[in-house]
Design an enzyme around this catalytic site. Structure first.
Site, short mmCIF file in Angstrom:
data_model
loop_
_atom_site.label_atom_id
_atom_site.label_comp_id
_atom_site.label_asym_id
_atom_site.label_seq_id
_atom_site.Cartn_x
_atom_site.Cartn_y
_atom_site.Cartn_z
N GLU A 251 18.66 12.38 3.00
CA GLU A 251 17.38 12.41 3.73
C GLU A 251 16.54 11.30 3.14
OE1 GLU A 251 14.01 12.70 4.69
OE2 GLU A 251 13.72 14.70 3.81
N CYS A 285 7.68 12.01 4.01
CA CYS A 285 8.57 11.09 4.75
C CYS A 285 8.43 11.23 6.25
CB CYS A 285 10.01 11.26 4.29
SG CYS A 285 10.52 12.96 4.29
#
Ligand code: ADP
Length: 481
Positions: A251, A285
């Site tokens: 990720e 993010c």
């Protein structure tokens, strides 16, 4: 609240002192005061942890899903009951407002709840054979020892989102948290200890990222690396995983566009964009990095957004009503300055903010900032920002704005704001992102798949997809008769 030194690592069910004189200092980012120091575990300690995880694997993986489920559920209960104290620890080492810190801990516990349920549901398949004398089964089996590397921006939920499904699937784990935020990780491991986790199933090593990471990469026994962090480190792990052909679940970074169409509910959209951009001080993010607003509503939207942003209170995460804490460190602060310099140099107008916050705290605080007159070549429109600056650009055409939104190597999350269902579906399908939020900016939940495409990574976290990352589908072909 904290001892001067916590130089402990957790291997094979025991806390061990690593007292070789070295230690890694942990700071409170709001005050820049040292909180404590944690162990500087290097390759030898990591290898020991991998051996412990390897030794524990047969026992853990052979338990029934129900048996594993009970321990995960107990950990969920313990974590939920202790959310306030854990939230305080999280806010101390990470800086986010206490409300967000406690909220993160509750969300983190929720991953344990979900995967305690999912542990019993690792279904396989019976494939109808095209050959009469054969029977075909698919058996899901745990991958093996997992190396989990987590970032500082969500010190708690990034851990449970990885180790929850790994443990549910029957894998054993070596966890390496971010050096900035190891204290939440230590607490989570203590919770599992109290929940009755067998020895060696979870191991924790803090210390030098490269040394620990390389020990994981070099080990044949670590079959999967699950990592959340920068694209640069993700690429490194990917390259170095080639030697043993490790599985990877990555990720990585993002550069989320938010597109506000002319048919959006402006009041609702401004509040959601604000929440998406400024949660965790922009250090997420999936935070909005670029904002595209239709030209017909741009003035009204920008004015309303700016008004709401101007109300945000900055300060220590422990102060009542504070919504923006400090940036994590000096490097983050330098990035804000460089993004702002670059944008202003290329013609951006500062509508609000644009400077450091002159408060009474030593940490790196920056005023929430709204910029207009944005061009596509600005750094802020291309590099992951991780700061409280929001660049607002206008657009006139749906096709053109979706092309712009997709014009990046990242592909984690994108958001659209519209009250038109046809447009919502059309745009969702065209956006090249792993996650699309339609009038919604909180897509990270335990029950749904979270993950990026392109250079934002591969693999999913959350939902049944999250557990599948940790399972191998073994095919058993049986001749009969
Ligand atoms: P960020 O910029 O968000 O700190 P990083 O990718 O640098 O992102 O860090 C995310 C996690 O990866 C942290 O736990 C960090 O210590 C770890 N890390 C950094 N470099 C390496 C490396 N070479 N090998 C393994 N882990 C690493």
């Amino acid at each position: 609240m904290f001892e001067k030194s916590t130089k402990i690592i957790f291997i094979d069910g025991k806390w061990k002192e690593v007292d070789d004189g070295k230690g890694v200092a942990v700071y409170n980012p709001a005050t820049l005061e040292p909180i404590t120091e944690v162990a500087d575990g290097g390759s030898r300690v990591t290898e020991e942890a991998i051996q412990a995880a390897s030794k524990a694997f047969p026992g853990w993986s052979e338990l029934t899903g129900r048996e594993r489920s009970r321990i995960l559920y107990k950990a969920y209960e313990l974590m939920s009951e202790d959310a306030e104290r854990l939230g305080e620890i999280l806010t101390t080492e990470q800086g986010k407002p206490l409300k967000e810190g406690i909220g993160e801990v509750k969300g983190a516990a929720n991953f344990l709840l979900w995967y305690s349920e999912e542990a019993s549901r690792g279904y396989g398949e019976w494939i109808p054979s095209s050959i009469k004398s054969k029977r075909m089964l698919v058996i899901p089996q745990p991958v093996g020892v997992v190396g989990a590397i987590t970032p500082w921006n969500f010190p708690s939920s990034m851990i449970t989102r990885k180790i929850g499904p790994a443990l549910a699937a029957g894998c054993t784990v070596v966890l390496k948290p971010a050096p900035e935020t190891p204290l939440s990780a230590i607490e989570i491991v203590k919770i599992f200890e109290r929940a009755g986790m067998p020895e060696g199933v979870i191991n924790l090593v803090t210390g030098d990222a490269q040394e620990i990471g390389n020990a994981m990469l070099k080990s044949k026994e670590v079959r999967l690396l699950t990592f959340t962090g920068s694209t640069a480190v993700g690429k490194y792990l990917m390259q170095e995983s080639a030697e043993h052909v490790k599985k990877l679940s990555l990720e990585l970074g993002g550069h989320a566009p938010s597109v506000v169409f002319e048919d959006a509910d402006i009041d609702k959209a401004t509040s959601l964009v604000l929440a998406s951009k400024f949660r965790n001080n922009g250090q997420t993010c999936i935070c909005t990095n670029r904002l595209y607003v239709h030209e017909s509503i741009a003035d009204q939207f920008t004015a309303m957004l700016t008004e709401k942003v101007s109300q945000l209170k900055i300060g220590s995460g422990f102060e009542e009503g504070v919504e923006l804490g400090p940036l994590i460190n000096e490097q983050a602060s330098e990035k804000v300055h460089s993004h702002l310099r670059d944008a202003v140099g290329k013609g951006a107008q500062v509508v609000l903010g644009g400077a450091e916050w002159e408060g009474n705290l030593e940490g790196y605080f920056y005023k929430p900032t709204v910029l207009t007159d944005i061009s596509d070549d600005m750094l802020i429109m291309n590099e992951e920002t991780f700061d409280p600056i929001i660049p607002v650009q206008t657009f006139s055409d749906e096709t053109e704005v979706l092309q712009k939104a997709n014009d990046t190597d990242y592909g984690l999350a994108a958001y659209i704001f519209t009250e038109n269902t046809n447009r919502a579906i059309r745009a969702s399908e065209k956006l090249e992102y792993g996650i699309v939020g339609v009038n919604d900016v909180f897509p990270a939940v335990a029950e749904a798949p979270f993950g990026g495409i392109k250079q934002s990574g591969n693999g999913k976290e959350g939902g049944h997809y999250g557990m599948e990352e940790f399972l191998e589908m073994k095919f058993v072909s049986i001749g009969i008769g």
